[in-house]
Design a protein around this motif. Structure first.
Motif, short mmCIF file in Angstrom:
data_model
loop_
_atom_site.label_atom_id
_atom_site.label_comp_id
_atom_site.label_asym_id
_atom_site.label_seq_id
_atom_site.Cartn_x
_atom_site.Cartn_y
_atom_site.Cartn_z
N ALA A 6 -21.28 8.24 48.28
CA ALA A 6 -21.72 6.37 48.11
C ALA A 6 -23.20 7.06 47.81
N ARG A 7 -24.24 7.51 48.78
CA ARG A 7 -25.85 7.45 48.35
C ARG A 7 -25.76 8.73 46.87
N GLY A 8 -25.22 9.49 47.08
CA GLY A 8 -25.40 10.87 46.19
C GLY A 8 -26.35 11.92 46.75
N ASP A 9 -25.97 11.70 47.86
CA ASP A 9 -26.48 12.65 48.01
C ASP A 9 -25.86 14.37 48.94
N GLU A 10 -26.33 15.10 48.32
CA GLU A 10 -25.69 16.87 48.76
C GLU A 10 -24.79 16.33 49.92
N VAL A 11 -23.76 17.33 49.30
CA VAL A 11 -22.49 17.46 50.66
C VAL A 11 -22.31 18.62 49.64
N ALA A 12 -22.35 19.22 50.71
CA ALA A 12 -21.26 20.67 51.27
C ALA A 12 -20.29 20.91 51.50
N LEU A 13 -19.04 22.22 50.86
CA LEU A 13 -18.30 22.26 50.56
C LEU A 13 -17.64 23.43 51.70
N PRO A 14 -16.43 23.71 52.03
CA PRO A 14 -16.17 24.45 52.67
C PRO A 14 -15.79 26.09 51.60
N ASN A 15 -15.64 27.12 51.73
CA ASN A 15 -15.68 28.19 50.38
C ASN A 15 -15.49 27.69 49.13
N PHE A 16 -14.86 27.54 48.82
CA PHE A 16 -14.91 27.01 46.95
C PHE A 16 -14.93 25.69 46.15
N ALA A 66 -17.15 10.15 45.03
CA ALA A 66 -18.39 9.30 44.92
C ALA A 66 -18.48 8.94 43.08
N GLY A 67 -17.41 8.83 43.00
CA GLY A 67 -17.57 8.83 41.60
C GLY A 67 -17.18 6.66 41.91
N TRP A 68 -15.99 6.32 43.11
CA TRP A 68 -16.35 4.94 43.79
C TRP A 68 -17.10 3.77 43.79
N PHE A 69 -18.39 5.01 43.99
CA PHE A 69 -19.76 4.36 44.77
C PHE A 69 -20.74 4.40 42.70
N GLY A 70 -19.88 5.31 42.26
CA GLY A 70 -20.84 5.33 41.03
C GLY A 70 -21.31 6.22 40.76
N ARG A 71 -21.03 6.93 41.59
CA ARG A 71 -22.54 9.10 41.15
C ARG A 71 -21.32 9.47 41.12
#
Length: 145
Positions: A6-16, A66-71
């Protein structure tokens, strides 16, 4: 994770980020049970997948939220063990994520459609969006920078 997206911060996802999750709305689960009861002869002794029409990848899920928050989603990808060691994820997060992605669920609802007339009202993203909106309203998701 929701607040970070929601804030546009980096988010790590597992694997790919390509593992799938297959969410379902509680109303659609109830519909599946109701239709099984109404179609007793077609359902007795059978099992049915009662989910949304399609699964989605973790990446697609994060991008939509992220898109729901305009990001735009600021995503990075790490091998699961490295992802699990990040300080923002506690043991509960790690266990839940591993359980969700271990088998990368993607179920077909065709049998339930054909035999029971099951037709979900919600896509995976619609089901999740309703939950996210409730969390925002409850103050559980912080979208302030």
């Amino acid at each position: 994770m929701f607040s970070r997206l929601a804030r546009g911060d980096e988010v790590a996802l597992p694997n790919f980020g390509l593992e799938t999750v297959h969410h379902v709305h509680a109303d659609d689960v109830a519909q599946g049970f109701q239709r099984a009861l109404e179609n007793w002869s077609a359902s007795v002794g059978e099992s049915f997948h009662v989910v949304s029409p399609r699964a989605l990848t973790l990446r697609g899920y994060a991008e939509a939220v992220a898109g729901w928050f305009g990001r735009d989603a600021d995503l990075t990808y790490l091998p699961f063990n490295e992802w699990a060691d990040r300080p923002e994820y506690d043991d509960t997060d790690v266990e839940a994520t591993e359980e969700h992605i271990r088998y990368s669920p993607n179920a077909s609802i065709e049998k339930a459609r054909e035999r029971l007339g099951y037709e979900p009202r919600y896509t995976s993203l619609e089901a999740v969006r309703e939950a996210v909106e409730a969390l925002v309203e409850a103050g559980e998701i912080d979208s302030n920078e």
